[in-house]
Design a protein around this motif. Structure first.
Motif, PDB file in Angstrom:
ATOM      1  N   VAL A  21      -0.979   5.169 -15.180  1.00 29.48           N
ATOM      2  CA  VAL A  21      -0.587   4.168 -16.178  1.00 29.48           C
ATOM      3  C   VAL A  21      -1.742   3.760 -17.079  1.00 29.48           C
ATOM      4  CG1 VAL A  21       1.296   3.256 -14.785  1.00 29.48           C
ATOM      5  CG2 VAL A  21      -0.998   2.289 -14.517  1.00 29.48           C
ATOM      6  N   MET A  22      -2.967   3.930 -16.606  1.00 32.58           N
ATOM      7  CA  MET A  22      -4.135   3.547 -17.390  1.00 32.58           C
ATOM      8  C   MET A  22      -5.261   4.549 -17.142  1.00 32.58           C
ATOM      9  SD  MET A  22      -3.647   0.525 -18.983  1.00 32.58           S
ATOM     10  CE  MET A  22      -2.401  -0.771 -18.927  1.00 32.58           C
ATOM     11  N   ARG A  23      -6.074   4.786 -18.189  1.00 27.34           N
ATOM     12  CA  ARG A  23      -7.263   5.632 -18.058  1.00 27.34           C
ATOM     13  C   ARG A  23      -8.449   4.915 -18.692  1.00 27.34           C
ATOM     14  NH1 ARG A  23      -5.730  11.076 -16.975  1.00 27.34           N
ATOM     15  NH2 ARG A  23      -3.592  11.583 -17.601  1.00 27.34           N
ATOM     16  N   SER A  24      -9.629   5.142 -18.140  1.00 25.83           N
ATOM     17  CA  SER A  24     -10.856   4.610 -18.742  1.00 25.83           C
ATOM     18  C   SER A  24     -12.040   5.392 -18.207  1.00 25.83           C
ATOM     19  CB  SER A  24     -11.029   3.122 -18.411  1.00 25.83           C
ATOM     20  OG  SER A  24     -12.283   2.655 -18.907  1.00 25.83           O
ATOM     21  N   HIS A  67       0.836  -1.197   0.000  1.00 27.51           N
ATOM     22  CA  HIS A  67       0.000   0.000   0.000  1.00 27.51           C
ATOM     23  C   HIS A  67       0.876   1.255   0.000  1.00 27.51           C
ATOM     24  CE1 HIS A  67      -3.907  -1.973   1.696  1.00 27.51           C
ATOM     25  NE2 HIS A  67      -3.251  -2.795   0.885  1.00 27.51           N
ATOM     26  N   PRO A  68       0.504   2.280  -0.749  1.00 30.47           N
ATOM     27  CA  PRO A  68       1.265   3.531  -0.722  1.00 30.47           C
ATOM     28  C   PRO A  68       0.936   4.334   0.539  1.00 30.47           C
ATOM     29  CG  PRO A  68      -0.650   3.788  -2.120  1.00 30.47           C
ATOM     30  CD  PRO A  68      -0.632   2.341  -1.676  1.00 30.47           C
ATOM     31  N   GLU A  69       1.769   5.346   0.809  1.00 29.95           N
ATOM     32  CA  GLU A  69       1.529   6.227   1.950  1.00 29.95           C
ATOM     33  C   GLU A  69       0.983   7.566   1.459  1.00 29.95           C
ATOM     34  OE1 GLU A  69       4.957   6.720   4.343  1.00 29.95           O
ATOM     35  OE2 GLU A  69       5.156   4.577   4.836  1.00 29.95           O
ATOM     36  N   ALA A  70       0.053   8.110   2.233  1.00 41.39           N
ATOM     37  CA  ALA A  70      -0.545   9.397   1.872  1.00 41.39           C
ATOM     38  C   ALA A  70       0.515  10.494   1.861  1.00 41.39           C
ATOM     39  CB  ALA A  70      -1.654   9.750   2.863  1.00 41.39           C
ATOM     40  N   GLY A  71       0.392  11.417   0.902  1.00 45.02           N
ATOM     41  CA  GLY A  71       1.307  12.546   0.805  1.00 45.02           C
ATOM     42  C   GLY A  71       2.502  12.299  -0.077  1.00 45.02           C
ATOM     43  N   ASP A  72       2.652  11.060  -0.553  1.00 46.74           N
ATOM     44  CA  ASP A  72       3.810  10.756  -1.393  1.00 46.74           C
ATOM     45  C   ASP A  72       3.341  10.027  -2.652  1.00 46.74           C
ATOM     46  OD1 ASP A  72       6.353  10.391  -2.357  1.00 46.74           O
ATOM     47  OD2 ASP A  72       6.775   8.653  -1.081  1.00 46.74           O
ATOM     48  N   GLY A  73       3.360   8.695  -2.615  1.00 44.37           N
ATOM     49  CA  GLY A  73       2.900   7.912  -3.757  1.00 44.37           C
ATOM     50  C   GLY A  73       3.979   7.611  -4.770  1.00 44.37           C
ATOM     51  N   LEU A  74       5.252   7.922  -4.454  1.00 47.78           N
ATOM     52  CA  LEU A  74       6.330   7.651  -5.400  1.00 47.78           C
ATOM     53  C   LEU A  74       6.371   6.155  -5.720  1.00 47.78           C
ATOM     54  CD1 LEU A  74       8.771   8.724  -7.002  1.00 47.78           C
ATOM     55  CD2 LEU A  74      10.187   8.210  -4.999  1.00 47.78           C
ATOM     56  N   GLY A  75       6.336   5.828  -6.988  1.00 48.31           N
ATOM     57  CA  GLY A  75       6.364   4.442  -7.416  1.00 48.31           C
ATOM     58  C   GLY A  75       4.993   3.815  -7.561  1.00 48.31           C
ATOM     59  N   ALA A  76       3.958   4.463  -7.024  1.00 48.12           N
ATOM     60  CA  ALA A  76       2.596   3.924  -7.141  1.00 48.12           C
ATOM     61  C   ALA A  76       2.062   4.158  -8.547  1.00 48.12           C
ATOM     62  CB  ALA A  76       1.678   4.573  -6.108  1.00 48.12           C
ATOM     63  N   ARG A  77       1.264   3.226  -9.016  1.00 49.68           N
ATOM     64  CA  ARG A  77       0.683   3.290 -10.357  1.00 49.68           C
ATOM     65  C   ARG A  77      -0.826   3.480 -10.217  1.00 49.68           C
ATOM     66  NH1 ARG A  77       3.535   0.065 -14.203  1.00 49.68           N
ATOM     67  NH2 ARG A  77       1.656  -1.127 -14.673  1.00 49.68           N
ATOM     68  N   LEU A  78      -1.371   4.403 -10.998  1.00 50.01           N
ATOM     69  CA  LEU A  78      -2.780   4.771 -10.874  1.00 50.01           C
ATOM     70  C   LEU A  78      -3.567   4.386 -12.123  1.00 50.01           C
ATOM     71  CD1 LEU A  78      -2.500   8.376  -9.346  1.00 50.01           C
ATOM     72  CD2 LEU A  78      -2.691   6.184  -8.139  1.00 50.01           C
ATOM     73  N   VAL A  79      -4.761   3.866 -11.896  1.00 46.34           N
ATOM     74  CA  VAL A  79      -5.759   3.658 -12.946  1.00 46.34           C
ATOM     75  C   VAL A  79      -6.864   4.659 -12.669  1.00 46.34           C
ATOM     76  CG1 VAL A  79      -7.404   2.058 -13.969  1.00 46.34           C
ATOM     77  CG2 VAL A  79      -5.187   1.211 -13.144  1.00 46.34           C
ATOM     78  N   THR A  80      -7.101   5.576 -13.574  1.00 45.28           N
ATOM     79  CA  THR A  80      -8.027   6.667 -13.271  1.00 45.28           C
ATOM     80  C   THR A  80      -8.935   6.967 -14.460  1.00 45.28           C
ATOM     81  OG1 THR A  80      -8.123   8.955 -12.441  1.00 45.28           O
ATOM     82  CG2 THR A  80      -6.366   8.430 -13.992  1.00 45.28           C
TER      83      THR A  80
END
Length: 283
Positions: free
Chosen positions: A209-212, A172-185
């Protein structure tokens, strides 16, 4: 001009192409083109200018368009009045909602309706386009935007909570950062959705990394390890392959509203469905 000719003319004027207009009327594109040519020949006027971007109304076409819309409104008002007076618990109802809401929230209610009133045939359209109640493109519409039309009777139906999900077992990522996390939005057309801004604020260094534009597609991508996704809780909680991520505050939820044209308020089958929807979902 016959009413069928006016419907064809209006469809081409609104959609701008023969293909889209033909699909809206359940016709083929060649049939659409043939009927348009016959209509223009019978009037002795060119109603559309053919351009590389589609069909554009000529001056003569614009004059016809104004009158055709008035005739259409009268015809639709008559259809609504006749349909709205029916008290038989059988017949056809067309509903419109988002894809995930239809699949994960409405479907159980519609299945229950089919058991109680088996002669009522429901067609559920999961369309991102806002269908028109006045044109009877739909009889009952569920959407996240309040209805502003004066002729529409509407109410807030339900508040949907959202959550951030990740493939089960993934870090799980940490709030306020997210470095290295990948988002589907959401895709860029829906970039103003509240959860998009929430992700940018809580995980500013995460990468998209992905959108839909489909929440169901986002959920499938998330379940297959593509990245984190903000999903409605009724959808996300139903999938065993993903789990909630706690960043200290949940994503913003959304209200869902239901509306129908006032001429349809006496339609028995619509009332039966609406009452069941409110009984099962309203909160």
């Amino acid at each position: 001009m016959e009413w069928s000719d006016l419907k064809l003319f209006l469809a081409i004027a609104r959609f701008g192409t023969l293909g889209a207009a033909a699909r809206s009327l359940g016709l083929t594109q060649p049939t659409m083109g043939r009927r348009l040519r016959a209509l223009e020949a019978s009037l002795g006027q060119t109603l559309f200018q053919r351009t590389t971007d589609g069909f554009v109304l000529t001056d003569e076409g614009s004059a016809v368009f104004a009158g055709a819309e008035r005739i259409e409104e009268e015809a639709l008002a008559m259809e609504r009045a006749l349909a709205g007076g029916s008290r038989q618990l059988d017949g056809f109802l067309r509903l419109s909602s988002s894809d995930w809401f239809g699949a994960h929230v409405l479907s159980p209610v519609l299945a229950e309706l089919s058991q109680v009133h088996p002669k009522v045939v429901v067609e559920l359209l999961t369309d991102s386009r806002l269908l028109s109640l006045s044109r009877r493109e739909a009889d009952l519409v569920f959407r996240i935007q309040p209805f502003a039309e004066a002729e529409v009777i509407s109410r807030k139906l339900i508040h949907i909570e959202y959550g951030l999900y990740i493939r089960r077992g993934a870090p799980h990522p940490e709030a306020g950062d997210g470095l290295g996390a990948r988002l589907v939005t959401m895709d860029e057309a829906f970039g103003d959705m509240p959860d998009v801004g929430w992700l940018q604020r809580l995980l500013p260094r995460a990468g998209i990394v992905m959108r839909s534009n489909s929440r169901d597609v986002q959920a499938a991508l998330c379940a297959n390890g593509a990245g984190l996704a903000v999903l409605p809780r009724p959808l996300g909680d139903s999938l065993a392959a993903i789990e909630l991520v706690d960043l200290g505050e949940p994503p913003p939820g959304r209200d869902t509203f239901v509306g129908y044209h006032r001429d349809m308020k006496r339609l028995a089958r619509l009332r039966a469905l609406l009452n069941l929807v409110i009984e099962r979902l309203a909160r």
